[in-house]
Design a protein around this motif. Structure first.
Motif, PDB file in Angstrom:
ATOM      1  N   MET A 127       0.840  -1.190   0.000  1.00  0.00           N
ATOM      2  CA  MET A 127       0.000   0.000   0.000  1.00  0.00           C
ATOM      3  C   MET A 127       0.880   1.247   0.000  1.00  0.00           C
ATOM      4  O   MET A 127       1.951   1.267   0.625  1.00  0.00           O
ATOM      5  CB  MET A 127      -0.902   0.008   1.235  1.00  0.00           C
ATOM      6  CG  MET A 127      -1.856  -1.185   1.331  1.00  0.00           C
ATOM      7  SD  MET A 127      -3.090  -1.227   0.017  1.00  0.00           S
ATOM      8  CE  MET A 127      -4.085   0.211   0.438  1.00  0.00           C
ATOM      9  N   HIS A 156      -2.060  -7.362   1.221  1.00  0.00           N
ATOM     10  CA  HIS A 156      -2.899  -6.167   1.206  1.00  0.00           C
ATOM     11  C   HIS A 156      -2.293  -5.239   0.166  1.00  0.00           C
ATOM     12  O   HIS A 156      -1.158  -4.800   0.319  1.00  0.00           O
ATOM     13  CB  HIS A 156      -2.868  -5.523   2.600  1.00  0.00           C
ATOM     14  CG  HIS A 156      -3.737  -4.321   2.756  1.00  0.00           C
ATOM     15  ND1 HIS A 156      -3.451  -3.318   3.662  1.00  0.00           N
ATOM     16  CD2 HIS A 156      -4.889  -3.948   2.141  1.00  0.00           C
ATOM     17  CE1 HIS A 156      -4.385  -2.395   3.600  1.00  0.00           C
ATOM     18  NE2 HIS A 156      -5.271  -2.743   2.687  1.00  0.00           N
ATOM     19  N   GLU A 158      -2.809  -2.188  -3.260  1.00  0.00           N
ATOM     20  CA  GLU A 158      -3.587  -1.267  -4.087  1.00  0.00           C
ATOM     21  C   GLU A 158      -4.213  -2.066  -5.226  1.00  0.00           C
ATOM     22  O   GLU A 158      -3.584  -2.954  -5.800  1.00  0.00           O
ATOM     23  CB  GLU A 158      -2.671  -0.187  -4.663  1.00  0.00           C
ATOM     24  CG  GLU A 158      -1.813   0.546  -3.647  1.00  0.00           C
ATOM     25  CD  GLU A 158      -2.550   1.676  -2.947  1.00  0.00           C
ATOM     26  OE1 GLU A 158      -3.695   1.963  -3.362  1.00  0.00           O
ATOM     27  OE2 GLU A 158      -1.996   2.237  -1.995  1.00  0.00           O
ATOM     28  N   SER A 159      -5.431  -1.732  -5.599  1.00  0.00           N
ATOM     29  CA  SER A 159      -6.178  -2.567  -6.539  1.00  0.00           C
ATOM     30  C   SER A 159      -5.461  -2.748  -7.874  1.00  0.00           C
ATOM     31  O   SER A 159      -5.475  -3.849  -8.447  1.00  0.00           O
ATOM     32  CB  SER A 159      -7.573  -1.993  -6.774  1.00  0.00           C
ATOM     33  OG  SER A 159      -7.504  -0.707  -7.374  1.00  0.00           O
ATOM     34  N   HIS A 180      -9.573  -7.420   1.799  1.00  0.00           N
ATOM     35  CA  HIS A 180     -10.529  -6.368   1.437  1.00  0.00           C
ATOM     36  C   HIS A 180     -10.877  -6.341  -0.049  1.00  0.00           C
ATOM     37  O   HIS A 180     -10.901  -5.279  -0.677  1.00  0.00           O
ATOM     38  CB  HIS A 180      -9.986  -5.005   1.870  1.00  0.00           C
ATOM     39  CG  HIS A 180      -9.549  -4.929   3.302  1.00  0.00           C
ATOM     40  ND1 HIS A 180     -10.219  -5.577   4.325  1.00  0.00           N
ATOM     41  CD2 HIS A 180      -8.484  -4.306   3.895  1.00  0.00           C
ATOM     42  CE1 HIS A 180      -9.598  -5.337   5.466  1.00  0.00           C
ATOM     43  NE2 HIS A 180      -8.546  -4.584   5.228  1.00  0.00           N
ATOM     44  N   ARG A 183      -9.008  -4.228  -2.519  1.00  0.00           N
ATOM     45  CA  ARG A 183      -9.140  -2.762  -2.426  1.00  0.00           C
ATOM     46  C   ARG A 183      -9.631  -2.143  -3.743  1.00  0.00           C
ATOM     47  O   ARG A 183      -9.246  -1.031  -4.118  1.00  0.00           O
ATOM     48  CB  ARG A 183      -7.821  -2.124  -1.999  1.00  0.00           C
ATOM     49  CG  ARG A 183      -7.382  -2.443  -0.582  1.00  0.00           C
ATOM     50  CD  ARG A 183      -8.341  -1.947   0.476  1.00  0.00           C
ATOM     51  NE  ARG A 183      -8.407  -0.517   0.577  1.00  0.00           N
ATOM     52  CZ  ARG A 183      -7.814   0.202   1.553  1.00  0.00           C
ATOM     53  NH1 ARG A 183      -7.113  -0.407   2.496  1.00  0.00           N
ATOM     54  NH2 ARG A 183      -7.943   1.508   1.588  1.00  0.00           N
ATOM     55  N   ASP A 185     -12.120  -0.322  -6.432  1.00  0.00           N
ATOM     56  CA  ASP A 185     -13.044   0.809  -6.358  1.00  0.00           C
ATOM     57  C   ASP A 185     -14.414   0.284  -6.763  1.00  0.00           C
ATOM     58  O   ASP A 185     -14.683   0.057  -7.948  1.00  0.00           O
ATOM     59  CB  ASP A 185     -12.582   1.922  -7.297  1.00  0.00           C
ATOM     60  CG  ASP A 185     -13.490   3.147  -7.260  1.00  0.00           C
ATOM     61  OD1 ASP A 185     -14.604   3.054  -6.706  1.00  0.00           O
ATOM     62  OD2 ASP A 185     -13.097   4.183  -7.817  1.00  0.00           O
ATOM     63  N   GLY A 213     -14.331  -4.710   4.241  1.00  0.00           N
ATOM     64  CA  GLY A 213     -14.031  -3.399   3.680  1.00  0.00           C
ATOM     65  C   GLY A 213     -15.075  -2.847   2.737  1.00  0.00           C
ATOM     66  O   GLY A 213     -14.760  -1.975   1.918  1.00  0.00           O
ATOM     67  N   ARG A 216     -14.908   0.702   2.858  1.00  0.00           N
ATOM     68  CA  ARG A 216     -13.732   1.372   2.293  1.00  0.00           C
ATOM     69  C   ARG A 216     -13.788   1.434   0.771  1.00  0.00           C
ATOM     70  O   ARG A 216     -13.304   2.389   0.165  1.00  0.00           O
ATOM     71  CB  ARG A 216     -12.456   0.668   2.740  1.00  0.00           C
ATOM     72  CG  ARG A 216     -12.142   0.864   4.219  1.00  0.00           C
ATOM     73  CD  ARG A 216     -10.740   0.364   4.555  1.00  0.00           C
ATOM     74  NE  ARG A 216     -10.465   0.474   5.984  1.00  0.00           N
ATOM     75  CZ  ARG A 216      -9.971   1.565   6.581  1.00  0.00           C
ATOM     76  NH1 ARG A 216      -9.698   2.631   5.857  1.00  0.00           N
ATOM     77  NH2 ARG A 216      -9.744   1.578   7.875  1.00  0.00           N
ATOM     78  N   VAL A 217     -14.317   0.408   0.152  1.00  0.00           N
ATOM     79  CA  VAL A 217     -14.318   0.377  -1.312  1.00  0.00           C
ATOM     80  C   VAL A 217     -15.531   1.087  -1.907  1.00  0.00           C
ATOM     81  O   VAL A 217     -15.551   1.394  -3.098  1.00  0.00           O
ATOM     82  CB  VAL A 217     -14.232  -1.071  -1.847  1.00  0.00           C
ATOM     83  CG1 VAL A 217     -13.000  -1.769  -1.309  1.00  0.00           C
ATOM     84  CG2 VAL A 217     -15.489  -1.869  -1.538  1.00  0.00           C
ATOM     85  N   ASP A 252     -13.088  -5.412   9.972  1.00  0.00           N
ATOM     86  CA  ASP A 252     -11.983  -4.462   9.815  1.00  0.00           C
ATOM     87  C   ASP A 252     -11.983  -3.422  10.940  1.00  0.00           C
ATOM     88  O   ASP A 252     -11.567  -2.274  10.747  1.00  0.00           O
ATOM     89  CB  ASP A 252     -12.027  -3.791   8.442  1.00  0.00           C
ATOM     90  CG  ASP A 252     -10.727  -3.082   8.087  1.00  0.00           C
ATOM     91  OD1 ASP A 252      -9.673  -3.474   8.620  1.00  0.00           O
ATOM     92  OD2 ASP A 252     -10.766  -2.127   7.281  1.00  0.00           O
TER      93      ASP A 252
END
Length: 297
Positions: A127, A156, A158-159, A180, A183, A185, A213, A216-217, A252
């Motif tokens: 991340m 974990h 970044e997408s 998650h 991650r 969007d 998450g 978060r998303v 989370d």
């Protein structure tokens, strides 16, 4: 229920009692424990340092929500000193296990000790806001040291990195858990390339994914009367429908570095949409974590 948090909490002070009654043995597979900082020093300072969210508050939250098992993931807030998570496991009456943060240089004796005291895996972050522990090839090579201990790899990222990481991760010597939902969007929908890559990755039985998450998303605008996690729920529902035996759920908790403080009761109630029938919820919340994390009670 008033959990008596500090003045600037990262968790909901009075989480809503969930309408959904969780099945016996339900497991929250993704939480963190912060502090108390007076006993467990933080590895971050200033604005990056969250308020205490100690084990006692976590235990009380789980009683409130009807959760009986849990996996605590060591947070970068406490760095590579896993003592705060180990302490929460030790006081969890066998119902709490953990995932550690370690350097690639950790010795075999320490890995074996962590496995003995209840750590079931090791997490590595990719991340932007966290310092990388190593390159992906080094981490995949490291999994050969986890295999004899029955520990898994948790990642974990970044997408957008899924396209770069998918190939190397498929060479892991141990199962791989994706945090998650990668991650992604969620506002981009289930057909977006990042989510499509996650679904493709999940066709490999080596992988598990946490349908955590959703808060978060999903897009969130300050000033909304109430958060709407519909887009995140929709992606989680796709994953549970397509890969029912390899999905795991987590709250989370607590919720630092966030746009808002989610209501944990509402996150539990979202399970009625993520896993609409009782049989699927029982698999997601009880059978999958029981078998994967090897709870003894």
């Amino acid at each position: 229920m008033n959990l008596h948090p500090p003045a600037t909490p990262t968790y909901c002070q009075e989480p809503t009692p969930p309408r959904l009654v969780l099945p016996p043995g339900a497991c929250d597979t993704h939480v963190h424990v912060f502090g108390p900082a007076s006993r467990f020093p933080l590895a971050v300072s200033g604005q990056a340092a969250p308020a205490d969210a100690p084990k006692e508050t976590l235990y009380a939250l789980h009683r409130h929500l009807g959760i009986q098992r849990c996996v605590i993931v060591q947070s970068a807030v406490h760095g590579l000193d896993n003592a705060v998570t180990e302490d929460a496991i030790a006081h969890g009456e066998g119902r709490y296990l953990g995932v550690a943060l370690v350097p690639l240089s950790v010795d075999d004796a320490e890995l074996a000790r962590l496995a003995r005291v209840g750590f079931r895996g090791v997490r590595f972050n990719f991340m932007k806001h966290l310092a990388p522990a190593g390159g992906i090839d080094e981490i995949v090579a490291f999994t050969r040291r986890l295999a004899p201990l029955g520990m898994h790899l948790q990642v974990h990222f970044e997408s957008a990195l899924i396209h770069h990481l998918a190939g190397p991760l498929a060479q892991s010597a141990v199962p791989v858990v994706i945090d998650h939902m990668g991650r992604v969007d969620a506002s981009l929908g289930p057909e977006h390339a990042d989510f499509a890559a996650l679904r493709q990755l999940m066709r490999n039985p080596l992988f598990r994914v946490k349908v955590s998450g959703i808060d978060r998303v999903s897009p969130f605008a300050l000033g909304q009367a109430a958060p709407d996690y519909a887009s995140g729920i929709a992606l989680a529902r796709v994953l549970v429908r397509e890969f029912p035996e390899r999905c795991l759920w987590g709250s989370d908790w607590p919720h630092p570095n966030h746009t808002h403080v989610p209501d944990d009761g509402a996150l539990v109630d979202a399970l009625t949409q993520i896993a609409p029938d009782a049989r699927t919820r029982e698999q997601l919340l009880v059978r999958n974590p029981l078998e994967f994390y090897r709870f003894e009670i």
